[in-house]
Design an enzyme around this catalytic site. Structure first.
Site, mmCIF file in Angstrom:
data_model
loop_
_atom_site.group_PDB
_atom_site.id
_atom_site.type_symbol
_atom_site.label_atom_id
_atom_site.label_comp_id
_atom_site.label_asym_id
_atom_site.label_seq_id
_atom_site.Cartn_x
_atom_site.Cartn_y
_atom_site.Cartn_z
ATOM 1 N N SER A 1 2.943 -2.152 10.549
ATOM 2 C CA SER A 1 4.464 -2.164 10.439
ATOM 3 C C SER A 1 4.500 -3.829 10.276
ATOM 4 C CB SER A 1 4.859 -1.760 12.267
ATOM 5 O OG SER A 1 4.578 -0.245 12.917
ATOM 6 N N GLY B 1 2.616 -1.127 4.143
ATOM 7 C CA GLY B 1 3.394 0.293 4.206
ATOM 8 C C GLY B 1 4.785 0.568 3.134
ATOM 9 N N GLY B 2 5.148 1.373 4.584
ATOM 10 C CA GLY B 2 6.815 1.974 4.640
ATOM 11 C C GLY B 2 7.244 0.872 4.209
ATOM 12 N N ASN C 1 1.073 -1.119 0.574
ATOM 13 C CA ASN C 1 0.287 -0.045 -0.015
ATOM 14 C C ASN C 1 1.227 1.131 0.136
ATOM 15 O OD1 ASN C 1 -2.274 1.696 0.839
ATOM 16 N ND2 ASN C 1 -2.598 1.486 2.335
ATOM 17 N N TRP C 2 1.197 1.482 -1.192
ATOM 18 C CA TRP C 2 2.220 3.223 -1.038
ATOM 19 C C TRP C 2 0.866 4.452 -0.789
ATOM 20 C CZ3 TRP C 2 4.274 3.128 -6.693
ATOM 21 C CH2 TRP C 2 4.803 1.560 -7.263
ATOM 22 N N LYS C 3 0.443 4.291 -0.168
ATOM 23 C CA LYS C 3 -0.429 5.149 0.319
ATOM 24 C C LYS C 3 0.114 6.249 -0.711
ATOM 25 C CE LYS C 3 -0.312 3.601 4.578
ATOM 26 N NZ LYS C 3 0.318 3.807 6.201
ATOM 27 N N GLU D 1 -7.403 5.618 7.870
ATOM 28 C CA GLU D 1 -6.742 6.824 6.914
ATOM 29 C C GLU D 1 -7.833 6.881 7.085
ATOM 30 O OE1 GLU D 1 -2.534 5.881 5.647
ATOM 31 O OE2 GLU D 1 -2.063 5.515 8.118
ATOM 32 N N HIS E 1 -9.453 1.182 4.600
ATOM 33 C CA HIS E 1 -8.265 1.445 5.140
ATOM 34 C C HIS E 1 -8.700 2.664 6.526
ATOM 35 C CE1 HIS E 1 -4.393 2.560 6.299
ATOM 36 N NE2 HIS E 1 -3.689 2.017 6.058
ATOM 37 N N GLY F 1 2.450 2.079 11.125
ATOM 38 C CA GLY F 1 3.353 3.675 10.730
ATOM 39 C C GLY F 1 4.236 3.785 12.013
ATOM 40 N N GLU G 1 -5.339 -4.924 10.176
ATOM 41 C CA GLU G 1 -4.276 -3.759 10.153
ATOM 42 C C GLU G 1 -5.307 -2.832 11.929
ATOM 43 O OE1 GLU G 1 -2.890 -2.545 6.622
ATOM 44 O OE2 GLU G 1 -4.014 -1.054 6.890
HETATM 45 P P1 PGA Z 1 2.634 0.653 7.147
HETATM 46 O O1 PGA Z 1 1.508 0.867 7.173
HETATM 47 O O2 PGA Z 1 4.068 -0.954 7.423
HETATM 48 O O3 PGA Z 1 3.631 1.584 7.069
HETATM 49 O O4 PGA Z 1 2.362 0.576 9.277
HETATM 50 C C1 PGA Z 1 0.107 -0.487 6.441
HETATM 51 C C2 PGA Z 1 -0.477 -0.326 6.020
HETATM 52 O O5 PGA Z 1 -1.387 0.920 6.513
HETATM 53 O O6 PGA Z 1 -1.463 -0.544 5.141
#
Ligand code: PGA
Length: 252
Positions: A215, A236-237, A11-13, A101, A99, A175, A169
């Site tokens: 994470s 994500g990251g 997930n590149w956001k 977010e 998600h 993050g 999640e």
């Molecule tokens: P993260 O994000 O790996 O940076 O914690 C995961 C996500 O929000 O899908």
């Protein structure tokens, strides 16, 4: 060995420009082609504006591309939104919905998430439906309640293992570099599968992939991906660097 094929999803956001998308998708495609047969599916979810760049870059590699969100309507007066047909037309096979977010930034409710997931499924996309508790909810002992009610409220009736992926999640793990313990992750995943069974039946629930997200990184992914009810990761990251994401995939 589980019959569920591991899904490693990035997930590149809201990160990167077109050149970054090209380099990242292209770098992963090279690794996939060099690796030949692999024991996992790989999915990347770029920002909507870079989906076409990514789709072109992964051609012939087997890497799938997905959207990070979709509207519940097929078309119309929805400024700034992306429809499922646009995602499909651009070469996507999946769409992330719900998600945390988006639930936070755009006040998305379970009902909205469910409608988005249903629209994705109806268009022939796999809906990657995200759920997860906040830190406050975990501290209050409500982790299972919250995830159970999100499954009940966000998963469309009639969902199948073929058109649905669940991503657990924990909001406080996204993050932050923090994760639940492996036992805690397995406990929630097994619980989610049980709740899913109430909705879509034992047979489909047993076949549905449940990803862990929050994470996940090259260091912790081996243990997380080895858990009985963890069928992949939503990353994500660590999905923004070819080597990190590839290492996670190698740990599948
Ligand atoms: P993260 O994000 O790996 O940076 O914690 C995961 C996500 O929000 O899908």
């Amino acid at each position: 060995m589980s019959a569920r094929r591991t899904l490693i999803a990035g997930n590149w956001k809201m990160n990167g420009l077109a050149a970054d998308a090209l380099a990242l998708a292209g770098g992963l495609a090279e690794k996939m082609k060099a690796a030949g047969d692999v024991n996992f599916d790989m999915l990347i979810c770029p920002p909507a504006i870079q989906i076409s760049v990514a789709v072109a870059a992964v051609q012939g590699s087997g890497i799938q591309v997905g959207g990070q969100d979709n509207h519940w309507n097929a078309s119309g007066a929805h400024t700034g939104d992306t429809s499922v047909n646009m995602l499909k037309d651009a070469g996507c096979s999946c769409a992330i919905v719900g998600h945390s977010e988006r639930r936070t930034d755009h006040a998305e409710t379970d009902q909205i998430v469910k409608d988005k997931a249903a629209a994705a499924q109806a268009a022939g996309l796999i809906a990657v439906i995200c759920i997860g508790e906040t830190e406050e909810q975990r501290d209050a002992g409500k982790t299972l309640d919250v995830n159970g009610s999100q499954i009940a409220g966000s998963v469309p009736d009639g969902s199948t293992a073929a058109n649905t992926v669940i991503a657990y999640e924990p909001v406080w793990a996204i993050g932050t570099g923090r994760t639940p313990t492996n036992d805690e992750v397995q406990e929630v995943h097994a619980f989610i599968r049980g709740e899913l069974a109430k909705k879509i039946g034992d047979n489909e629930a047993a076949k549905t992939r449940i990803l862990y997200g929050g994470s996940m990184n090259p260091g912790n992914s081996k243990d997380l991906l080895a858990l009985a009810d963890v069928d992949g990761g939503l990353i994500g990251g660590a999905s923004l660097k070819v080597d990190d994401f590839w290492t996670v995939a190698q740990n599948a």
